[in-house]
Each structure stands twice: as C-alpha cells, then as structure tokens.
Scaffold this motif. Structure first.
Motif, PDB file in Angstrom:
ATOM      1  N   GLY A  27      45.560   3.527  10.934  1.00  0.00           N
ATOM      2  CA  GLY A  27      45.773   4.262  12.179  1.00  0.00           C
ATOM      3  C   GLY A  27      44.647   5.235  12.467  1.00  0.00           C
ATOM      4  N   VAL A  28      44.354   5.439  13.722  1.00  0.00           N
ATOM      5  CA  VAL A  28      43.307   6.365  14.139  1.00  0.00           C
ATOM      6  C   VAL A  28      43.853   7.261  15.247  1.00  0.00           C
ATOM      7  CG1 VAL A  28      41.009   6.608  15.138  1.00  0.00           C
ATOM      8  CG2 VAL A  28      41.464   4.742  13.550  1.00  0.00           C
ATOM      9  N   SER A  29      43.825   8.570  15.028  1.00  0.00           N
ATOM     10  CA  SER A  29      44.195   9.547  16.054  1.00  0.00           C
ATOM     11  C   SER A  29      42.974  10.404  16.348  1.00  0.00           C
ATOM     12  CB  SER A  29      45.357  10.429  15.584  1.00  0.00           C
ATOM     13  OG  SER A  29      46.529   9.668  15.397  1.00  0.00           O
ATOM     14  N   ILE A  30      42.587  10.497  17.616  1.00  0.00           N
ATOM     15  CA  ILE A  30      41.345  11.176  17.995  1.00  0.00           C
ATOM     16  C   ILE A  30      41.624  12.201  19.088  1.00  0.00           C
ATOM     17  CG2 ILE A  30      38.992  10.877  18.873  1.00  0.00           C
ATOM     18  CD1 ILE A  30      39.082   8.001  17.892  1.00  0.00           C
ATOM     19  N   LYS A  31      41.010  13.373  18.948  1.00  0.00           N
ATOM     20  CA  LYS A  31      41.029  14.384  20.006  1.00  0.00           C
ATOM     21  C   LYS A  31      39.582  14.785  20.275  1.00  0.00           C
ATOM     22  CE  LYS A  31      44.225  17.360  20.663  1.00  0.00           C
ATOM     23  NZ  LYS A  31      45.233  18.436  20.590  1.00  0.00           N
ATOM     24  N   VAL A  32      39.228  14.910  21.560  1.00  0.00           N
ATOM     25  CA  VAL A  32      37.859  15.260  21.951  1.00  0.00           C
ATOM     26  C   VAL A  32      37.886  16.530  22.800  1.00  0.00           C
ATOM     27  CG1 VAL A  32      35.767  14.494  23.136  1.00  0.00           C
ATOM     28  CG2 VAL A  32      37.201  12.823  21.934  1.00  0.00           C
ATOM     29  N   ILE A  33      37.106  17.526  22.364  1.00  0.00           N
ATOM     30  CA  ILE A  33      36.948  18.771  23.111  1.00  0.00           C
ATOM     31  C   ILE A  33      35.499  18.843  23.590  1.00  0.00           C
ATOM     32  CG2 ILE A  33      37.172  21.281  23.041  1.00  0.00           C
ATOM     33  CD1 ILE A  33      39.781  19.869  22.507  1.00  0.00           C
ATOM     34  N   MET A  34      35.297  19.027  24.901  1.00  0.00           N
ATOM     35  CA  MET A  34      33.935  19.147  25.443  1.00  0.00           C
ATOM     36  C   MET A  34      33.867  20.392  26.314  1.00  0.00           C
ATOM     37  SD  MET A  34      31.513  16.391  27.471  1.00  0.00           S
ATOM     38  CE  MET A  34      32.632  16.160  28.866  1.00  0.00           C
ATOM     39  N   GLY A  35      32.956  21.283  25.958  1.00  0.00           N
ATOM     40  CA  GLY A  35      32.813  22.518  26.719  1.00  0.00           C
ATOM     41  C   GLY A  35      34.076  23.356  26.701  1.00  0.00           C
ATOM     42  N   GLY A  36      34.867  23.255  25.621  1.00  0.00           N
ATOM     43  CA  GLY A  36      36.098  24.027  25.494  1.00  0.00           C
ATOM     44  C   GLY A  36      37.306  23.398  26.147  1.00  0.00           C
ATOM     45  N   ALA A  37      37.153  22.231  26.800  1.00  0.00           N
ATOM     46  CA  ALA A  37      38.271  21.565  27.476  1.00  0.00           C
ATOM     47  C   ALA A  37      38.634  20.281  26.734  1.00  0.00           C
ATOM     48  CB  ALA A  37      37.911  21.248  28.924  1.00  0.00           C
ATOM     49  N   ASP A  38      39.923  19.951  26.730  1.00  0.00           N
ATOM     50  CA  ASP A  38      40.410  18.733  26.095  1.00  0.00           C
ATOM     51  C   ASP A  38      40.147  17.550  27.035  1.00  0.00           C
ATOM     52  OD1 ASP A  38      41.806  16.643  24.931  1.00  0.00           O
ATOM     53  OD2 ASP A  38      43.442  17.922  24.239  1.00  0.00           O
ATOM     54  N   VAL A  39      39.257  16.634  26.626  1.00  0.00           N
ATOM     55  CA  VAL A  39      38.911  15.478  27.457  1.00  0.00           C
ATOM     56  C   VAL A  39      39.332  14.176  26.771  1.00  0.00           C
ATOM     57  CG1 VAL A  39      37.007  16.662  28.593  1.00  0.00           C
ATOM     58  CG2 VAL A  39      36.570  15.419  26.472  1.00  0.00           C
ATOM     59  N   THR A  40      40.334  14.268  25.896  1.00  0.00           N
ATOM     60  CA  THR A  40      40.770  13.105  25.125  1.00  0.00           C
ATOM     61  C   THR A  40      41.201  11.963  26.037  1.00  0.00           C
ATOM     62  OG1 THR A  40      41.512  14.557  23.331  1.00  0.00           O
ATOM     63  CG2 THR A  40      42.368  12.309  23.365  1.00  0.00           C
ATOM     64  N   SER A  41      42.008  12.258  27.050  1.00  0.00           N
ATOM     65  CA  SER A  41      42.572  11.198  27.892  1.00  0.00           C
ATOM     66  C   SER A  41      41.509  10.396  28.623  1.00  0.00           C
ATOM     67  CB  SER A  41      43.558  11.803  28.898  1.00  0.00           C
ATOM     68  OG  SER A  41      42.902  12.742  29.734  1.00  0.00           O
TER      69      SER A  41
END
Length: 381
Positions: free
Chosen positions: A313-327
C-alpha cells in the motif's frame, strides 16, 4: 472444546477484525482535508468564520494502534477537546445554517504528541558551538501541517563570510526545513560560505575575485596570460534555473563555451559576479517507501513510489507552498506537479500487509489453543 474454551480465540478474532477496519480508516489520507500536530493533550478547535446563525458540531473519534474508540460530540464555534491517550484523532466538523441545511463539512486528522504541562521541545539555532537563539514548543502549541513548526531567526552575519542558510547537521549537508514536523529536541546549525581570499585567484599579477550567489560554486580550470577560465556548478542541496546563471564583469557578460567561462584582457584587479535564479526545494519524508523514479525539472516534478520489501500500500500527501495539493497531484503511487510554485514536501508511507498481521494473530491463537488442550488433558489425568 466447550463454549468457555472458545471465548478467548473468538475474542481475539473479533479484536483483529476491529483493528483492521480501524487501521484502514486512520491510514487512509483520501478524506482528510487538514492534518494538525497537537503538542499537548488539549486541542483547541475553532471555526474561523462568522458563526452567526450557524450551528457548529464536532464529532471526535480517538484511535490507538488503528482501533477506534467511542465518538465524542462537541458543540460551539470554539471547543477544547481532550486528545490524551490516543495516537490519532479524527475530527469531523459539520456546519449547518439556521434552516438545517449543511453549508460546510470537513475532516481533520489530529496527531497528539502528548506533552504534559511543563514539558516542551527545544529547537536550538547554533553557529558552531555558540547558541544564537532557541524556540520552545510547549503543550499549548498546535501546528497545521504545511505551516512552519518554528520561526527562523534573522539571518546572522559574520565578517568575510556569506550566510548560506540553516542546516540540520553540523557538517551543513542537510537543509533544515521548518515545515517538517518537529517531534523532539533538535539543533539547527548556521551554514557559512567563505567570501574572503579563498574565492580569489592571481592572474598575471592581478587579483580576480569570484562573487558567487548562494548555492553556486566557481572552479578555475585554467589560467593564462591575462586570462582565466572557470566553470559554474550548483552545490548539493540547491536548485537553480540553469538558463538564468550568468557571469559578468560590471555590465559585460561572459559567454560560456561548452560550459566553460573565459575572461581575457585582464589588466587590473577584477571582480566577477556570478548569479542565477534559485528554484524551490523538494523534500521527501518517506516511511517504508522507496522512491523508484524522479523527473525533477526547473518547474515540474514527476515521481513514483513503491513499498519497501515486506510492506504494502502507498499513502501520499503533498504540501506545496504550505498548501495541501494532494488531490490535484497524486494518482495512486505517482506524484505529478506540472508547475512548482513553492517549496514541496512529499510525505509517503506504507503499511505492513494485513496477511502478516492475520498470520501473527492465528499463530497466537494456535499457541493459546494448544495450551488450553494441554491443560484440559492434564486436568483429566
């Protein structure tokens, strides 16, 4: 085996089923819109907008090892919730207007760190062995993931040195990122680059000084009669738009040939200015995950991940410039960012396969069953 002897195995299997469901719910990042780190045992929940004619409800579920507890209910625009005793808390915020129509709803993941009153985490900012400042994180602090966990002090200064930034190791090889969660006492070190004679060379009796921007390095490759040749490279831990890198003397630019800059006609002490446009940094925080491929350009990123051996399984969260852009940037195990507009943090994790957990529990059940059989036979004798 009679019904009494079956109670313990059945209980263990039921517990396993609840644990697996709970683990799946906690570890799923899909529905979480915010992740908070709560340093103490009390998390203050606030509805940030005008609550006039609105009803704000908070449903709070605590988890331990992926197993959920009973849901707690809170009402009000600002409520303190007790998160002690849990390793995860999922908060469902529901806002309704005066007619009972739902106008807002979101899910918040709270990670309690369990500091008690009087306890704290210390972040020390050092220049070598000299402490410049410190930041204290106490039990009253809560931080939204993507925000700074500490405020960086003002850039220090030192004669004949250029300040390069803050680093998490004394050798100044790993950049310190204040957006990554701070879970214990740490020391952060000031990095320096010599701005004195070490960046100068003698050419035909004259001194040629290289003033390079932070993160760029000039290496002299050849010296001749009133001429010097050099290359410009990017130091580890830095990213630059390579097309923007320039070397100049006054208003005169030096055009590289095959990556080599050559200045001729030197007839006095000369200063060469080397500059370029810094790009945003990309940081990975991986837990049982392997980065299998990366395409990192000046303004884009595409990276893929796979579980480490034995994990799934892989769970990923991406933060760019302080904002959550995962979706908008994650598709399965692939992160794609067409245009990088801020520092990027990628948090990826994998889980131990359920089959291993099932096997482990079945082994425990078998051992317990064997013990009960032996005890039964011994009793009959």
């Amino acid at each position: 085996m009679d019904s009494k002897k079956m109670v313990l195995p059945v209980f263990l299997l039921a517990t396993l089923s609840v644990a697996l469901v709970g683990i799946d719910e906690v570890d799923s990042l899909d529905s979480v819109e915010e992740t908070w780190y709560c340093y103490g045992n009390i998390m203050i929940l606030k509805y940030p907008y005008d609550e006039t004619d609105l009803t704000i409800d908070w449903d709070v579920t605590g988890y331990n090892g992926g197993v959920s507890a009973d849901v707690q209910h809170y009402n009000g625009a600002t409520v303190p919730i007790d998160v002690s005793g849990y390793d995860h808390v999922i908060v469902k915020q529901t806002v309704t207007n005066g007619t009972g129509t739902e106008s807002d709803s979101k899910t918040i993941d709270v990670i309690p760190l369990g500091l008690r009153s009087g306890e704290s985490i210390t972040v020390r900012f050092m220049d070598g062995t000299r402490e410049l400042s410190r930041c204290i994180l106490d039990s009253s602090r809560s931080v939204l993931l993507g925000s700074s966990f500490v405020d960086l002090p003002e850039d220090p200064s030192k004669t004949n040195y250029r300040f390069m930034g803050w680093y998490s190791d004394q050798s100044c090889t790993q950049r310190f990122n204040p957006l990554i969660p701070i879970l214990g006492d740490i020391t952060v070190y000031a990095g320096w680059e010599s701005a004195g004679s070490s960046s100068s060379v003698e050419v035909s009796g004259f001194i040629v000084t290289f003033n390079a921007a932070e993160g760029l390095l000039c290496d002299v490759t050849a010296k001749g009669d009133r001429a010097v040749s050099f290359t410009v490279s990017v130091k580890d831990g830095y990213r630059f738009d390579t097309d923007s890198i320039t070397a100049s003397v006054g208003i005169t630019r030096i055009t590289p040939v095959g990556g080599v800059y050559t200045l001729t006609g030197i007839n006095g002490d000369t200063t060469i200015e080397v500059t370029g446009d810094r790009l945003f940094n990309v940081t990975y925080d991986l837990d049982n995950i392997v980065l299998t491929s990366e395409d990192l350009g000046d303004d884009h990123l595409k990276a893929s991940f796979s579980p480490s051996f034995g994990w799934s399984g892989v769970s990923i969260k991406v933060i760019m410039g302080g904002a959550d852009v995962t979706s908008s940037s994650v598709n399965g195990s692939v992160v794609s960012i067409a245009e990088i507009t801020g520092d990027v943090i990628i948090l990826a994790q994998s889980d131990l396969p359920w089959i291993y957990i099932v096997i482990a529990v079945l082994v425990v059940i078998a051992i317990i069953a064997a013990i009960l059989v032996v005890r039964t036979r011994s009793g009959r004798q």
